[in-house]
Design a protein around this motif. Structure first.
Motif, PDB file in Angstrom:
ATOM      1  N   GLN A  27     -32.654  60.267 -19.344  1.00  0.00           N
ATOM      2  CA  GLN A  27     -31.841  59.711 -20.422  1.00  0.00           C
ATOM      3  C   GLN A  27     -31.885  58.180 -20.401  1.00  0.00           C
ATOM      4  O   GLN A  27     -31.947  57.546 -21.448  1.00  0.00           O
ATOM      5  N   ARG A  76     -37.882  63.117 -25.428  1.00  0.00           N
ATOM      6  CA  ARG A  76     -36.781  63.963 -25.918  1.00  0.00           C
ATOM      7  C   ARG A  76     -37.091  65.438 -25.681  1.00  0.00           C
ATOM      8  O   ARG A  76     -36.223  66.207 -25.269  1.00  0.00           O
ATOM      9  N   LYS A  79     -36.778  66.212 -22.012  1.00  0.00           N
ATOM     10  CA  LYS A  79     -35.368  66.283 -21.621  1.00  0.00           C
ATOM     11  C   LYS A  79     -34.765  67.620 -22.051  1.00  0.00           C
ATOM     12  O   LYS A  79     -33.998  68.232 -21.320  1.00  0.00           O
TER      13      LYS A  79
END
Length: 119
Positions: A27, A76, A79
């Motif tokens: 993040q 993204r 993640k």
């Protein structure tokens, strides 16, 4: 003047378990990359606004912005794969739809196996 922001992020090395610290590090990388995207976007807008800018400078800046956005999308997706709250658990889903009676096996409606016989 062309303000070019390069993205020199270290490769992410995390275990398959997707620990909380690994997700936090990912993040942080994503936040840093989003800041670079914002900065590069501002540079592109400034180049387009300046009437003295040539098309080659703008094209280079836009290409760099596209690369940053592709890298951000890759992070993204990575993640999302590592986040245990986003993973689909088929067994839990099947138990829930049976419990909530979204689907009901036909023999259960008619009293078990005895409902399968025609007399």
């Amino acid at each position: 003047n062309c303000t070019k922001v390069t993205h020199n992020l270290p490769p992410t090395t995390m275990s398959a378990s997707g620990s909380a610290s690994g997700l936090a590090a990912l993040q942080d990388e994503l936040d840093a990359l989003n800041a670079q995207i914002t900065k590069q976007g501002s540079a592109v807008r400034a180049l387009k606004k300046a009437s003295s800018s040539n098309a080659d400078e703008i094209a280079v800046a836009v290409d760099e912005l596209k690369k940053l956005k592709i890298t951000a999308e890759t992070l993204r997706q990575k993640k999302e794969l590592l986040d245990p709250t986003k993973q689909f658990n088929r067994k839990v889903f099947d138990e829930m739809i049976l419990r909530k009676m979204f689907i009901v096996p036909s023999f259960e409606i008619h009293g078990g196996v005895k409902g399968l016989f025609d007399l």
